[in-house]
Enzyme design. Sequence first.
Site, PDB file in Angstrom:
ATOM      1  N   LYS A 116       0.815  -1.223   0.000  1.00 58.55           N
ATOM      2  CA  LYS A 116       0.000   0.000   0.000  1.00 58.55           C
ATOM      3  C   LYS A 116       0.846   1.269   0.000  1.00 58.55           C
ATOM      4  O   LYS A 116       0.449   2.278  -0.584  1.00 58.55           O
ATOM      5  CB  LYS A 116      -0.960  -0.002   1.193  1.00 58.55           C
ATOM      6  CG  LYS A 116      -1.869  -1.229   1.280  1.00 58.55           C
ATOM      7  CD  LYS A 116      -2.693  -1.474   0.019  1.00 58.55           C
ATOM      8  CE  LYS A 116      -3.197  -2.899  -0.031  1.00 58.55           C
ATOM      9  NZ  LYS A 116      -3.768  -3.284  -1.324  1.00 58.55           N
ATOM     10  N   GLU A 201      -1.785   7.504   8.060  1.00 54.59           N
ATOM     11  CA  GLU A 201      -2.632   8.329   7.193  1.00 54.59           C
ATOM     12  C   GLU A 201      -3.532   9.159   8.079  1.00 54.59           C
ATOM     13  O   GLU A 201      -4.000   8.675   9.111  1.00 54.59           O
ATOM     14  CB  GLU A 201      -3.532   7.436   6.315  1.00 54.59           C
ATOM     15  CG  GLU A 201      -2.988   7.103   4.960  1.00 54.59           C
ATOM     16  CD  GLU A 201      -3.952   6.254   4.147  1.00 54.59           C
ATOM     17  OE1 GLU A 201      -5.183   6.406   4.291  1.00 54.59           O
ATOM     18  OE2 GLU A 201      -3.468   5.414   3.383  1.00 54.59           O
ATOM     19  N   HIS A 236     -15.957  -3.756   7.904  1.00 55.63           N
ATOM     20  CA  HIS A 236     -15.258  -3.895   6.626  1.00 55.63           C
ATOM     21  C   HIS A 236     -15.818  -5.000   5.740  1.00 55.63           C
ATOM     22  O   HIS A 236     -15.202  -5.369   4.745  1.00 55.63           O
ATOM     23  CB  HIS A 236     -13.750  -4.061   6.832  1.00 55.63           C
ATOM     24  CG  HIS A 236     -13.160  -2.889   7.563  1.00 55.63           C
ATOM     25  ND1 HIS A 236     -13.228  -1.610   7.057  1.00 55.63           N
ATOM     26  CD2 HIS A 236     -12.549  -2.796   8.753  1.00 55.63           C
ATOM     27  CE1 HIS A 236     -12.653  -0.775   7.918  1.00 55.63           C
ATOM     28  NE2 HIS A 236     -12.244  -1.461   8.957  1.00 55.63           N
ATOM     29  N   ARG A 295      -8.434  -7.590  -8.898  1.00 53.97           N
ATOM     30  CA  ARG A 295      -9.198  -8.829  -9.097  1.00 53.97           C
ATOM     31  C   ARG A 295     -10.625  -8.494  -9.504  1.00 53.97           C
ATOM     32  O   ARG A 295     -11.028  -7.329  -9.475  1.00 53.97           O
ATOM     33  CB  ARG A 295      -9.262  -9.582  -7.761  1.00 53.97           C
ATOM     34  CG  ARG A 295      -9.907  -8.730  -6.677  1.00 53.97           C
ATOM     35  CD  ARG A 295     -10.400  -9.501  -5.478  1.00 53.97           C
ATOM     36  NE  ARG A 295     -11.271  -8.676  -4.660  1.00 53.97           N
ATOM     37  CZ  ARG A 295     -10.860  -7.838  -3.720  1.00 53.97           C
ATOM     38  NH1 ARG A 295      -9.573  -7.703  -3.458  1.00 53.97           N
ATOM     39  NH2 ARG A 295     -11.727  -7.119  -3.040  1.00 53.97           N
TER      40      ARG A 295
HETATM   41  C1  MV4 Z   1      -9.441   4.997   5.561  1.00 56.39           C
HETATM   42  C2  MV4 Z   1     -10.595   5.570   6.116  1.00 56.39           C
HETATM   43  C3  MV4 Z   1     -10.501   6.860   6.578  1.00 56.39           C
HETATM   44  N1  MV4 Z   1      -9.331   7.529   6.520  1.00 56.39           N
HETATM   45  N2  MV4 Z   1      -8.314   5.714   5.509  1.00 56.39           N
HETATM   46  C4  MV4 Z   1     -11.220   0.620   4.974  1.00 56.39           C
HETATM   47  C5  MV4 Z   1     -10.968  -0.379   3.912  1.00 56.39           C
HETATM   48  C6  MV4 Z   1      -9.635  -0.044   3.354  1.00 56.39           C
HETATM   49  N3  MV4 Z   1      -9.681  -0.116   1.928  1.00 56.39           N
HETATM   50  C7  MV4 Z   1      -9.333   1.349   3.839  1.00 56.39           C
HETATM   51  N4  MV4 Z   1     -10.439   1.744   4.660  1.00 56.39           N
HETATM   52  C8  MV4 Z   1     -10.551   2.997   5.142  1.00 56.39           C
HETATM   53  N5  MV4 Z   1      -9.429   3.756   5.091  1.00 56.39           N
HETATM   54  C9  MV4 Z   1      -8.275   6.938   5.968  1.00 56.39           C
HETATM   55  N6  MV4 Z   1      -7.124   7.624   5.925  1.00 56.39           N
HETATM   56  C10 MV4 Z   1     -11.760   4.829   6.131  1.00 56.39           C
HETATM   57  C11 MV4 Z   1     -11.737   3.535   5.648  1.00 56.39           C
HETATM   58  C12 MV4 Z   1     -12.989   2.843   5.685  1.00 56.39           C
HETATM   59  C13 MV4 Z   1     -13.644   2.536   6.892  1.00 56.39           C
HETATM   60  C14 MV4 Z   1     -13.127   2.828   8.138  1.00 56.39           C
HETATM   61  C15 MV4 Z   1     -13.795   2.519   9.302  1.00 56.39           C
HETATM   62  C16 MV4 Z   1     -15.041   1.891   9.231  1.00 56.39           C
HETATM   63  C17 MV4 Z   1     -15.573   1.571   8.023  1.00 56.39           C
HETATM   64  C18 MV4 Z   1     -14.887   1.898   6.853  1.00 56.39           C
HETATM   65  C19 MV4 Z   1     -15.446   1.571   5.631  1.00 56.39           C
HETATM   66  C20 MV4 Z   1     -14.791   1.873   4.476  1.00 56.39           C
HETATM   67  C21 MV4 Z   1     -13.566   2.511   4.513  1.00 56.39           C
END
Ligand code: MV4
Length: 504
Positions: A116, A201, A236, A295
């Site tokens: 990442k 982040e 998630h 994918r």
């Molecule tokens: C984040 C975020 C907020 N701020 N990064 C979750 C899945 C992965 N692909 C990255 N994700 C997130 N990254 C930053 N800097 C919010 C998510 C996020 C999430 C976080 C908490 C609860 C539910 C979530 C659902 C989708 C994405």
Amino acid sequence: MFNKILIANRGEIAVRIIRACRELDIPAVALYSDADRHSLHVRYADEAYYLGPSKASESYLRGDKIIQLAKNCGADAIHPGYGFLAERADFSQACQDHGITFIGPKPSSIAAMGDKQAARATVTAAGVPIVPGTDGQGNLTDKQLVELAPEIGFPLLIKPSAGGGGKGMREVQYLEEMPGLLEAARREAESSFGDGNIYLEKLIQGARHIEIQILADQRGNVIHLGERECSIQRRHQKLLEEAPSPFIGSDQELRERMGAVAVQAARSVDYINAGTIEFLVDEDKNYYFLEMNTRLQVEHPVTEAVTGIDIVKEQIRIAAGQPLLVKQEDISLTGWAMECRINAEDPYRGFLPSTGIITQSLLPAGPGVRVDAGVYSGYEISPYYDALIAKLIVHESTREKTIARMKRALEEYRIIGIRTNIPFHQNLLQDPDFIAGNFNTLFVQDVLPPLSASHQDKTLAEIAALAATLAAHEQSERAALEIQRSKRDLSNWKWVSRWEQTRE
Ligand code: MV4
């Protein structure tokens, strides 16, 4: 085109891929573990081979065995589906080394997006916006991360470099809790991914999770198929997806900008085949690259519904070296599509997995309804794999009508013998905020009133009332039948023969 395709997966996605093979007139080979001997994908395939014990690590994750089976049966391509080996650069490489086409991206593209921190650097160079964080500084020590934290600001997120899908992230509110959380995150990253590298982040709170589907052929054509709204999730795990996103809605300018950025992100790693760029989109419509899924995704059918493109067939065509048949300007979104993931879990008991025999499964059908299922009446759900048993996808002209259609289809759907999350979806679809399109990634966790046991009590009371009504009705019907029968001006044998004809 390929002579034979081996599907290195199971369940609904294996069935989905077999269907694409069938329409392209390519024989499909299934693999199965002990637990999957009676699975639908085994029944649907042209050939099926035993892979190993039920545990995924001894069956669907055994890349070496899978490649050997492909060679033995004369398969010249492998479709990995999602999960298992789908995003393993080493497996994509091993296929190539054995002269088998991996239906997916090159090993280098998978690896470039799999790390990442590296992915953030690569896409940034291609002009893709990312969430501010520790970047371009390589892997940092805890001490260095603590020093950089105030520059990024709180709250922030600790993320594993090798992670994805939200696994192993840690939210940090204050500088004081950094050291403990860094140590915990590093330990979890090491044990989950075999890579203890972590980075920081800035936390974007209450944003939406919106992703763009792309397709890229081997001749340098890259197109996007619009977005999917994926904010309805719990821990998630996505539960409901839709296309288009109600947040982007009629903002065609934003859609095109995000689409163009997604294409740039894919180009930055020489991407080939189908892929998805995930974005966070905040209240002000700022969007930030999160990660790329290299994918086919679970929720691909909503994009298929609104674009009319069969993504799995396109994957196979692309892997065979054929060019994309459509150009960006040919892509338009028609109507609205929604997908409910049907999971074998009990929404009344904290989404506890539910196992056992599906004694009866009656699928919804009718206009605009698609069910991608991996199960059937009599099938036994084992505890070995994830809880997804089917996907219910509906398509209509507007979001409002799509919701009405989904409610209708969920009512028609009957799964007896195990618990499913259908009541969760029914609860969600009647929520005023959901109906208004007013939700973000925190919605299921913080806003949606949870299903309570009293909901279920009400349902049970309703079932009891229905059963009693039905019993009374049947009794009176039987009585009516007796009266009618004696009144018939027909000899008994004539009546019986007519009755038999109606039952044929
Ligand atoms: C984040 C975020 C907020 N701020 N990064 C979750 C899945 C992965 N692909 C990255 N994700 C997130 N990254 C930053 N800097 C919010 C998510 C996020 C999430 C976080 C908490 C609860 C539910 C979530 C659902 C989708 C994405």
